[in-house]
Scaffold this motif. Structure first.
Motif: not given
Length: 152
Positions: A7-27
């Motif tokens: 439920l996450g993904r390898v990402s190069g969008r924000r070095p030095p981070f290489k991994y992220s996961a998405l989450t939705r803000v629920w009520f």
């Protein structure tokens, strides 16, 4: 692990981070002011950290468990119901018995920084409840993934 979807993904969008996961803000994540209750960011980062380790194949260490030793959180902007957050996670330091994570949550699609955190977990023997060394089988995939950005 065992073929469970990641439920996450390898990402190069924000070095030095290489991994992220998405989450939705629920009520249910919001408070009476209509913003994310400050304590809800910890489960968001737990989710990202779990998926990070699922990706590396280091979700568990046989005969031991990680426990939270320290957590420092800084709040930069308020997230609200139905916001989509990209939670980045990385291991910044790999100690003898501990692991330090850096985390950051950004709102999408405008990429506003919401929260940053540093968390340290310690590997403990569940019977003795004492720190135990992180085995090489768990260290090697972290080293390979984080590369030169990892402090040891």
């Amino acid at each position: 692990m065992g073929g469970a979807p990641e439920l996450g993904r390898v990402s190069g969008r924000r070095p030095p981070f290489k991994y992220s996961a998405l989450t939705r803000v629920w009520f249910s994540d919001t408070d009476a002011q209509g913003v994310v209750y400050y304590g809800r960011y910890l489960p968001y980062f737990d989710h990202a950290r779990t998926e990070y380790h699922r990706h590396l194949g280091t979700l568990s260490v046989a005969g031991a468990e990680f426990v939270m030793r320290a957590s420092a959180v800084e709040y930069h902007a308020p997230a609200r119901f139905d916001d989509l957050l990209e939670c980045f996670v990385r291991i910044s330091r790999l100690g003898h018995t501990s692991v330090t994570y850096d985390c950051a949550a950004y709102r999408l699609p405008d990429d506003v920084l919401m929260v940053t955190a540093t968390q340290t977990l310690v590997l403990v023997d569940p019977v003795a409840r004492r720190p135990t060394p992180i085995p090489e089988s768990a260290r090697a995939p972290i080293r390979a993934f984080e590369g030169v950005d990892l402090a040891e």
